[in-house]
Design a protein around this motif. Sequence first.
Motif, PDB file in Angstrom:
ATOM      1  N   THR A  59       1.056  -1.003   0.103  1.00 41.40           N
ATOM      2  CA  THR A  59       0.174   0.343  -0.028  1.00 41.40           C
ATOM      3  C   THR A  59       0.811   1.686  -0.279  1.00 41.40           C
ATOM      4  N   PHE A  60       2.155   0.760  -0.045  1.00 39.35           N
ATOM      5  CA  PHE A  60       2.936   2.060   0.475  1.00 39.35           C
ATOM      6  C   PHE A  60       4.150   1.452   0.473  1.00 39.35           C
ATOM      7  N   ALA A  61       4.887   2.532  -1.087  1.00 37.96           N
ATOM      8  CA  ALA A  61       6.859   1.818  -0.912  1.00 37.96           C
ATOM      9  C   ALA A  61       7.405   3.191  -1.221  1.00 37.96           C
ATOM     10  N   SER A  62       8.373   3.449  -0.689  1.00 38.69           N
ATOM     11  CA  SER A  62       9.332   4.379  -1.328  1.00 38.69           C
ATOM     12  C   SER A  62       9.724   4.673  -1.512  1.00 38.69           C
ATOM     13  N   SER A  63      11.342   5.086  -1.546  1.00 41.08           N
ATOM     14  CA  SER A  63      12.498   4.904  -2.872  1.00 41.08           C
ATOM     15  C   SER A  63      13.230   3.323  -2.112  1.00 41.08           C
ATOM     16  N   VAL A  64      13.431   3.429  -0.780  1.00 44.81           N
ATOM     17  CA  VAL A  64      14.102   3.250  -0.167  1.00 44.81           C
ATOM     18  C   VAL A  64      13.653   0.873  -0.705  1.00 44.81           C
ATOM     19  N   LEU A  65      12.609   0.930  -0.580  1.00 45.19           N
ATOM     20  CA  LEU A  65      12.104  -0.885  -1.257  1.00 45.19           C
ATOM     21  C   LEU A  65      12.743  -0.903  -2.694  1.00 45.19           C
ATOM     22  N   LEU A  66      12.130   0.506  -3.217  1.00 39.66           N
ATOM     23  CA  LEU A  66      13.218  -0.172  -4.695  1.00 39.66           C
ATOM     24  C   LEU A  66      14.077   0.332  -5.129  1.00 39.66           C
ATOM     25  N   ARG A  67      15.094   0.779  -4.361  1.00 40.73           N
ATOM     26  CA  ARG A  67      16.674   0.166  -3.827  1.00 40.73           C
ATOM     27  C   ARG A  67      16.810  -0.968  -3.180  1.00 40.73           C
ATOM     28  N   THR A  68      15.975  -1.268  -2.654  1.00 41.17           N
ATOM     29  CA  THR A  68      16.025  -2.749  -1.555  1.00 41.17           C
ATOM     30  C   THR A  68      16.307  -3.800  -3.371  1.00 41.17           C
ATOM     31  N   LEU A  69      15.367  -3.387  -3.634  1.00 35.45           N
ATOM     32  CA  LEU A  69      14.721  -4.156  -5.099  1.00 35.45           C
ATOM     33  C   LEU A  69      15.983  -4.494  -6.130  1.00 35.45           C
ATOM     34  N   ILE A  70      16.183  -3.585  -6.190  1.00 36.82           N
ATOM     35  CA  ILE A  70      17.745  -3.707  -7.195  1.00 36.82           C
ATOM     36  C   ILE A  70      18.443  -4.261  -6.571  1.00 36.82           C
ATOM     37  N   CYS A  71      18.979  -4.297  -5.245  1.00 36.64           N
ATOM     38  CA  CYS A  71      20.361  -4.918  -5.228  1.00 36.64           C
ATOM     39  C   CYS A  71      19.584  -6.308  -5.488  1.00 36.64           C
ATOM     40  N   LEU A  72      18.463  -6.555  -4.897  1.00 31.80           N
ATOM     41  CA  LEU A  72      17.868  -8.207  -4.735  1.00 31.80           C
ATOM     42  C   LEU A  72      18.294  -8.253  -6.183  1.00 31.80           C
ATOM     43  N   GLN A  73      17.981  -7.730  -7.166  1.00 33.14           N
ATOM     44  CA  GLN A  73      17.910  -8.704  -8.269  1.00 33.14           C
ATOM     45  C   GLN A  73      19.465  -9.259  -8.943  1.00 33.14           C
ATOM     46  N   SER A  74      20.480  -7.247  -8.715  1.00 29.02           N
ATOM     47  CA  SER A  74      21.776  -7.606  -8.530  1.00 29.02           C
ATOM     48  C   SER A  74      22.806  -8.528  -8.286  1.00 29.02           C
ATOM     49  N   ASP A  75      22.032  -9.250  -6.682  1.00 26.23           N
ATOM     50  CA  ASP A  75      22.376 -10.030  -6.307  1.00 26.23           C
ATOM     51  C   ASP A  75      21.815 -11.574  -6.501  1.00 26.23           C
ATOM     52  N   LEU A  76      20.825 -11.584  -6.774  1.00 25.18           N
ATOM     53  CA  LEU A  76      20.362 -12.740  -7.623  1.00 25.18           C
ATOM     54  C   LEU A  76      20.856 -13.319  -9.196  1.00 25.18           C
ATOM     55  N   ALA A  77      21.427 -12.084 -10.077  1.00 22.27           N
ATOM     56  CA  ALA A  77      22.240 -12.209 -10.980  1.00 22.27           C
ATOM     57  C   ALA A  77      22.910 -12.797 -11.001  1.00 22.27           C
ATOM     58  N   ASP A  78      24.632 -12.484  -9.939  1.00 20.28           N
ATOM     59  CA  ASP A  78      25.505 -12.866  -9.316  1.00 20.28           C
ATOM     60  C   ASP A  78      25.806 -14.260  -9.449  1.00 20.28           C
ATOM     61  N   ARG A  79      24.494 -14.961  -8.997  1.00 19.36           N
ATOM     62  CA  ARG A  79      23.726 -16.140  -8.464  1.00 19.36           C
ATOM     63  C   ARG A  79      23.723 -17.402 -10.154  1.00 19.36           C
ATOM     64  N   GLY A  80      22.972 -16.499 -10.776  1.00 22.62           N
ATOM     65  CA  GLY A  80      22.147 -17.593 -12.232  1.00 22.62           C
ATOM     66  C   GLY A  80      20.758 -17.020 -12.096  1.00 22.62           C
ATOM     67  N   ALA A  81      20.288 -16.477 -11.353  1.00 21.68           N
ATOM     68  CA  ALA A  81      18.767 -16.112 -10.569  1.00 21.68           C
ATOM     69  C   ALA A  81      18.248 -14.523 -10.789  1.00 21.68           C
ATOM     70  N   ARG A  82      17.132 -14.713 -11.169  1.00 20.80           N
ATOM     71  CA  ARG A  82      16.602 -13.491 -11.221  1.00 20.80           C
ATOM     72  C   ARG A  82      15.229 -13.226 -10.741  1.00 20.80           C
ATOM     73  N   VAL A  83      14.679 -12.019 -10.372  1.00 22.18           N
ATOM     74  CA  VAL A  83      13.648 -11.247  -9.612  1.00 22.18           C
ATOM     75  C   VAL A  83      12.888 -11.201 -10.993  1.00 22.18           C
ATOM     76  N   VAL A  84      11.264 -12.249 -10.614  1.00 21.56           N
ATOM     77  CA  VAL A  84       9.786 -11.729 -11.231  1.00 21.56           C
ATOM     78  C   VAL A  84       8.991 -11.147 -10.354  1.00 21.56           C
ATOM     79  N   LEU A  85       8.810  -9.821 -11.371  1.00 22.45           N
ATOM     80  CA  LEU A  85       7.771  -9.802 -10.012  1.00 22.45           C
ATOM     81  C   LEU A  85       5.961 -10.036 -10.190  1.00 22.45           C
ATOM     82  N   SER A  86       5.376  -9.625  -9.414  1.00 21.13           N
ATOM     83  CA  SER A  86       3.954 -10.685 -10.151  1.00 21.13           C
ATOM     84  C   SER A  86       2.833  -9.714  -9.068  1.00 21.13           C
TER      85      SER A  86
END
Length: 108
Positions: A59-86
Amino acid sequence: MDEVVEPLSIGGVVHVDGSRCIIQLSGEFDEANIATVAAAFADAVATDQDVTLDLAEVTFASSVLLRTLICLQSDLADRGARVVLSNTSPVVRRLFEVTSTTDLFCES
């Protein structure tokens, strides 16, 4: 069969399902509670699996959530995995639009 791994106090649940990790988030996400989300994301990265984020009830998302999502995506990419939003909520979709980050994430 899905196994509930860890409930988050801010309204999220982590499920591990064979080849992917599913994280359901609900409620508000800002600087006050992002550490809990970051910890859940770190646990998800450790599974070396794709991570599906169900964002329908955010119901509310500030830029810190966005930053955390981008970090998650980067960390997963380093391991050959990905983020999928649903089920991306309108609030999160608007955050992506204003920050021109819509194309950074894969959606199911």
